[in-house]
Motif scaffolding. Structure first.
Motif, PDB file in Angstrom:
ATOM      1  N   SER A 194      -7.307 -25.699 -10.123  1.00  0.00           N
ATOM      2  CA  SER A 194      -6.641 -24.518  -9.591  1.00  0.00           C
ATOM      3  C   SER A 194      -5.607 -24.961  -8.559  1.00  0.00           C
ATOM      4  O   SER A 194      -5.831 -25.900  -7.794  1.00  0.00           O
ATOM      5  N   HIS A 195      -4.481 -24.272  -8.580  1.00  0.00           N
ATOM      6  CA  HIS A 195      -3.355 -24.599  -7.704  1.00  0.00           C
ATOM      7  C   HIS A 195      -3.666 -24.186  -6.272  1.00  0.00           C
ATOM      8  O   HIS A 195      -4.161 -23.090  -6.026  1.00  0.00           O
ATOM      9  N   LEU A 196      -3.373 -25.090  -5.321  1.00  0.00           N
ATOM     10  CA  LEU A 196      -3.538 -24.753  -3.907  1.00  0.00           C
ATOM     11  C   LEU A 196      -2.378 -23.867  -3.472  1.00  0.00           C
ATOM     12  O   LEU A 196      -1.205 -24.189  -3.699  1.00  0.00           O
ATOM     13  N   GLY A 197      -2.705 -22.752  -2.845  1.00  0.00           N
ATOM     14  CA  GLY A 197      -1.676 -21.836  -2.397  1.00  0.00           C
ATOM     15  C   GLY A 197      -1.142 -20.971  -3.520  1.00  0.00           C
ATOM     16  O   GLY A 197      -1.629 -20.989  -4.649  1.00  0.00           O
ATOM     17  N   HIS A 198      -0.123 -20.183  -3.192  1.00  0.00           N
ATOM     18  CA  HIS A 198       0.483 -19.243  -4.128  1.00  0.00           C
ATOM     19  C   HIS A 198       1.863 -19.752  -4.493  1.00  0.00           C
ATOM     20  O   HIS A 198       2.715 -19.964  -3.620  1.00  0.00           O
ATOM     21  N   ARG A 199       2.114 -19.939  -5.774  1.00  0.00           N
ATOM     22  CA  ARG A 199       3.378 -20.545  -6.198  1.00  0.00           C
ATOM     23  C   ARG A 199       4.583 -19.677  -5.862  1.00  0.00           C
ATOM     24  O   ARG A 199       5.715 -20.157  -5.795  1.00  0.00           O
ATOM     25  N   HIS A 200       4.364 -18.369  -5.661  1.00  0.00           N
ATOM     26  CA  HIS A 200       5.473 -17.471  -5.373  1.00  0.00           C
ATOM     27  C   HIS A 200       5.621 -17.178  -3.878  1.00  0.00           C
ATOM     28  O   HIS A 200       6.411 -16.312  -3.498  1.00  0.00           O
ATOM     29  N   VAL A 201       4.844 -17.879  -3.052  1.00  0.00           N
ATOM     30  CA  VAL A 201       4.953 -17.711  -1.598  1.00  0.00           C
ATOM     31  C   VAL A 201       5.468 -19.016  -1.014  1.00  0.00           C
ATOM     32  O   VAL A 201       4.874 -20.073  -1.224  1.00  0.00           O
ATOM     33  N   SER A 202       6.549 -18.945  -0.300  1.00  0.00           N
ATOM     34  CA  SER A 202       7.185 -20.136   0.256  1.00  0.00           C
ATOM     35  C   SER A 202       6.271 -20.852   1.238  1.00  0.00           C
ATOM     36  O   SER A 202       5.576 -20.201   2.045  1.00  0.00           O
ATOM     37  N   PRO A 203       6.258 -22.195   1.209  1.00  0.00           N
ATOM     38  CA  PRO A 203       5.497 -22.941   2.233  1.00  0.00           C
ATOM     39  C   PRO A 203       5.925 -22.571   3.645  1.00  0.00           C
ATOM     40  O   PRO A 203       5.109 -22.630   4.577  1.00  0.00           O
ATOM     41  N   ALA A 204       7.176 -22.179   3.813  1.00  0.00           N
ATOM     42  CA  ALA A 204       7.643 -21.761   5.136  1.00  0.00           C
ATOM     43  C   ALA A 204       6.928 -20.511   5.620  1.00  0.00           C
ATOM     44  O   ALA A 204       6.826 -20.260   6.822  1.00  0.00           O
ATOM     45  N   ASP A 205       6.423 -19.733   4.674  1.00  0.00           N
ATOM     46  CA  ASP A 205       5.669 -18.524   5.010  1.00  0.00           C
ATOM     47  C   ASP A 205       4.164 -18.757   4.944  1.00  0.00           C
ATOM     48  O   ASP A 205       3.382 -17.809   4.915  1.00  0.00           O
ATOM     49  N   GLY A 206       3.778 -19.998   4.897  1.00  0.00           N
ATOM     50  CA  GLY A 206       2.346 -20.328   4.869  1.00  0.00           C
ATOM     51  C   GLY A 206       1.830 -20.687   3.498  1.00  0.00           C
ATOM     52  O   GLY A 206       0.776 -21.308   3.369  1.00  0.00           O
ATOM     53  N   GLY A 207       2.540 -20.271   2.455  1.00  0.00           N
ATOM     54  CA  GLY A 207       2.139 -20.634   1.103  1.00  0.00           C
ATOM     55  C   GLY A 207       0.808 -20.080   0.646  1.00  0.00           C
ATOM     56  O   GLY A 207       0.269 -20.499  -0.376  1.00  0.00           O
TER      57      GLY A 207
END
Length: 248
Positions: A15-28
């Motif tokens: 499973s992918h860590l974080g949300h692919r559609h949420v920028s790492p700058a916004d916490g991911g």
């Protein structure tokens, strides 16, 4: 046979860590914790419906790449059902954390299994603890057992806990500024009646900080008496007398 360690399991796929559609700058949609204790303090008692845990992976460093400062990591993957969102957490853990992690994960597995009722043949049960002892709800209870009554603020209630009046909690969800729960009378001795009672639960509502009277029984899935905010009110050591057949 010894129970396999949590790090011995390699789950299918990944499973992918974080949300692919949420920028790492916004916490991911990903968060890291330095220890299991830090995670428990921050997120350990979250509502299991709002934050539905759907996967976990205990990752050990590969021996050929491991450096002295490499650590074990536990990754947790959530679906935020009410928001239609996805979130992940990675916690730095040690092998000594395994008993506490196993207990916490088992509670979440029990909750997840309820969502798949009646397709799953059984519901996972938590690892027994000193406060999860047989009581009057179990017709096969031993001659000597301990019954613990305690209170817990409503905000910390979880499905699988049992109330002091013998009800099992089915769901816990916010209702405006309050906490609403559904409960039913379990009947382990009569599956048909148990199913009927479960289909027509009772609704109760509490202030978030209102203490709720609870008890741990033999078939209680979630023992909340260990929770830091729990207050044990009575501990009864009960001796029963086995019934005999007058004709025997």
């Amino acid at each position: 046979m010894n129970e396999p360690h949590l790090w011995d399991h390699e789950h299918p796929y990944y499973s992918h860590l974080g949300h692919r559609h949420v920028s790492p700058a916004d916490g991911g949609n990903h968060e890291d914790f330095d220890s299991w204790a830090d995670f428990l303090e921050a997120r350990g008692d979250e509502d299991p419906d709002y934050n539905l845990l759907v996967r976990w992976d205990w990752i050990k460093p590969e021996p050929e790449w491991a450096e002295p400062d490499y650590t074990d990591e536990l990754s947790l993957f959530y679906v935020l059902q009410r928001e239609g969102d996805y979130w992940s957490v990675t916690v730095t853990v040690t092998e000594n954390d395994e008993p506490a992690i196993r207990k916490w994960l088992t509670q979440r597995a029990t909750h997840l299994a309820h969502i798949w009722t009646p397709l799953l043949p059984t519901t996972p049960q938590p690892t027994p603890s000193p406060t999860n002892q047989p009581t009057m709800k179990d017709p096969t209870m031993p001659d000597h057992f301990e019954q613990i009554h305690y209170t817990l603020p409503a905000r910390h209630l979880q499905p699988g806990m049992s109330t002091a009046d013998g009800q099992d909690i089915l769901t816990v969800s916010p209702n405006g500024p309050y906490i609403g729960i559904t409960v039913y009378t379990p009947r382990d001795d009569d599956p048909a009646t148990d199913a009927a009672n479960r289909a027509e639960p009772e609704y109760r509502i509490y202030d978030p900080d209102e203490p709720v009277d609870l008890c741990t029984y033999t078939n209680t899935a979630i023992d909340g008496s260990y929770h830091p905010t729990a207050t044990i009110t009575t501990t009864q050591h009960i001796t029963t007398t086995p019934t005999t057949d007058d004709d025997g």
